[in-house]
Design an enzyme around this catalytic site. Structure first.
Site, PDB file in Angstrom:
ATOM      1  N   HIS A 111      28.510  26.947 -35.818  1.00  0.00           N
ATOM      2  CA  HIS A 111      29.211  25.448 -36.354  1.00  0.00           C
ATOM      3  C   HIS A 111      30.791  25.487 -34.967  1.00  0.00           C
ATOM      4  O   HIS A 111      31.050  24.749 -35.224  1.00  0.00           O
ATOM      5  CB  HIS A 111      29.740  26.153 -37.569  1.00  0.00           C
ATOM      6  CG  HIS A 111      31.121  26.822 -37.129  1.00  0.00           C
ATOM      7  ND1 HIS A 111      31.775  27.882 -38.447  1.00  0.00           N
ATOM      8  CD2 HIS A 111      31.420  27.060 -36.345  1.00  0.00           C
ATOM      9  CE1 HIS A 111      32.351  28.529 -38.046  1.00  0.00           C
ATOM     10  NE2 HIS A 111      32.904  27.507 -36.820  1.00  0.00           N
ATOM     11  N   HIS A 165      39.386  26.687 -40.238  1.00  0.00           N
ATOM     12  CA  HIS A 165      40.251  26.549 -38.226  1.00  0.00           C
ATOM     13  C   HIS A 165      41.851  26.376 -38.246  1.00  0.00           C
ATOM     14  O   HIS A 165      42.253  25.696 -37.233  1.00  0.00           O
ATOM     15  CB  HIS A 165      39.180  26.330 -37.667  1.00  0.00           C
ATOM     16  CG  HIS A 165      37.683  26.933 -37.194  1.00  0.00           C
ATOM     17  ND1 HIS A 165      37.448  26.317 -38.218  1.00  0.00           N
ATOM     18  CD2 HIS A 165      37.747  27.554 -36.383  1.00  0.00           C
ATOM     19  CE1 HIS A 165      35.426  27.028 -37.817  1.00  0.00           C
ATOM     20  NE2 HIS A 165      36.349  27.890 -36.740  1.00  0.00           N
ATOM     21  N   HIS A 208      31.824  34.668 -29.675  1.00  0.00           N
ATOM     22  CA  HIS A 208      32.968  33.653 -29.021  1.00  0.00           C
ATOM     23  C   HIS A 208      33.976  34.453 -28.665  1.00  0.00           C
ATOM     24  O   HIS A 208      34.538  34.592 -29.373  1.00  0.00           O
ATOM     25  CB  HIS A 208      32.122  32.521 -29.326  1.00  0.00           C
ATOM     26  CG  HIS A 208      32.585  32.259 -30.558  1.00  0.00           C
ATOM     27  ND1 HIS A 208      31.542  32.817 -31.411  1.00  0.00           N
ATOM     28  CD2 HIS A 208      32.764  31.157 -30.417  1.00  0.00           C
ATOM     29  CE1 HIS A 208      32.234  31.215 -32.246  1.00  0.00           C
ATOM     30  NE2 HIS A 208      33.266  30.839 -32.542  1.00  0.00           N
ATOM     31  N   GLU A 210      33.827  35.454 -36.509  1.00  0.00           N
ATOM     32  CA  GLU A 210      32.944  34.491 -37.289  1.00  0.00           C
ATOM     33  C   GLU A 210      32.176  35.318 -38.455  1.00  0.00           C
ATOM     34  O   GLU A 210      31.463  35.280 -39.372  1.00  0.00           O
ATOM     35  CB  GLU A 210      33.199  33.618 -37.279  1.00  0.00           C
ATOM     36  CG  GLU A 210      34.491  32.299 -37.016  1.00  0.00           C
ATOM     37  CD  GLU A 210      33.869  31.245 -35.975  1.00  0.00           C
ATOM     38  OE1 GLU A 210      33.043  30.853 -35.685  1.00  0.00           O
ATOM     39  OE2 GLU A 210      35.141  30.432 -35.599  1.00  0.00           O
TER      40      GLU A 210
END
Ligand code: DHB
Ligand code: FE
Length: 278
Positions: A12, A59, A192, A239
């Site tokens: 995303h 977030h 990431h 995530e």
């Protein structure tokens, strides 16, 4: 009875929102990622979901460090995406599947998952981008049950607990009396890290093994602690616990209809997987 008709896992990265807005889907940088959604669009045509249950992480838009639940569920009639500062234009509001939300919330709490119930909730790129990737015209075809998992403030819920949350979601779906086709979404990942000394960290061998495990051995990643997982896939790559929750909701085998993996989109190893229960 409600039943799961499909599971969609997707990264995303906020830059995807900008690419959509600027129509860059066929540019060489973007094409390998957006290509992964063609089979998703074909599948959605043939298998329109009645409702979407999205396992995602906020977030800092709706929850920040001042108040950060481990697990939260939206029970709202609608969800609004607000400006998060990533330059993603705001999207039409998302209808909420209120009755199913309350049913899942009640069942999860009885199953000993302490859900924060949110009758108002802003949704960020972790919800808006999967939705816009599925329906590029941004006409939402199915209402939403958002289930938010803390991936921000350690300790995080362990991968094993997220999988068990998914199992409980699966039981709640199966006990819902209305005949509904449910599409599950697992949003985020894969590896990431956006900040610190390891900024730019990507772990392709781990990502590949994790994706394979989604098909054949979904509990594989439950052997890791939250910190082990961060070590492997980065602060933000963690995530992928959202994927574990979504996959946990399907007790049996799945058929992988599509799987793609591409490095990088922004700082992220970007992946898309579409699966169906067998
Ligand atoms: C990026 C990836 C994310 O998952 C996110 O939430 C924000 C930014 C990125 O790679 O830029
Ligand atoms: Fe993210």
């Amino acid at each position: 009875m409600a039943k799961v008709s499909g599971i969609l896992m997707t990264s995303h990265v906020p830059l995807i929102g900008k690419a959509i807005h600027e129509g860059l889907q066929n540019e060489p940088y973007w094409q390998p990622f957006f290509e992964g959604f063609k089979p998703v669009h074909e599948w959605l045509e043939k298998n329109p979901p009645d409702v979407i249950i999205a396992c995602y992480n906020d977030h800092g838009l709706n929850f920040f460090l001042d108040k950060l639940p481990t697990f939260a569920i939206g029970t709202a009639p609608e969800y609004i995406s607000d400006d998060e500062g990533w330059g993603i234009p705001s999207m039409p509001k998302f209808p909420g599947a209120e009755d199913l939300s309350w049913h899942i919330r009640d069942n999860l709490v009885r199953d000993e998952f302490d859900m924060v119930s949110c009758q108002e909730m802003l949704v960020d790129h972790s919800i808006t981008l999967p939705m816009a990737l599925m329906w590029p015209d941004q006409k939402w075809r199915a209402p939403l049950v958002p289930i938010c998992i803390n991936t921000v403030l350690t300790p995080l819920p362990s991968p094993s607990r997220c999988y068990r949350l998914g199992e409980a979601i699966g039981r709640a779906i199966a006990s819902y009396p209305e005949d509904l086709n449910v599409l599950l979404i697992g949003s985020g990942g894969l590896s990431h890290q956006l900040e610190g000394e390891r900024a730019g960290h990507i772990n392709q061998p781990f990502d590949k093994q994790f994706m394979a495990s989604m098909a054949d051995d979904p509990k594989w990643a439950t052997q890791f602690s939250d910190i082990d997982l961060i070590e492997q896939v980065g602060n933000e790559g963690v995530e992928l616990i959202n994927w574990l929750a979504a996959r946990g909701a399907v007790p049996g085998q799945v058929r992988v209809l599509h799987s793609s993996y591409h490095i990088p989109i922004s700082n992220t190893a970007a992946a898309v997987m579409l699966m169906e229960p067998v």
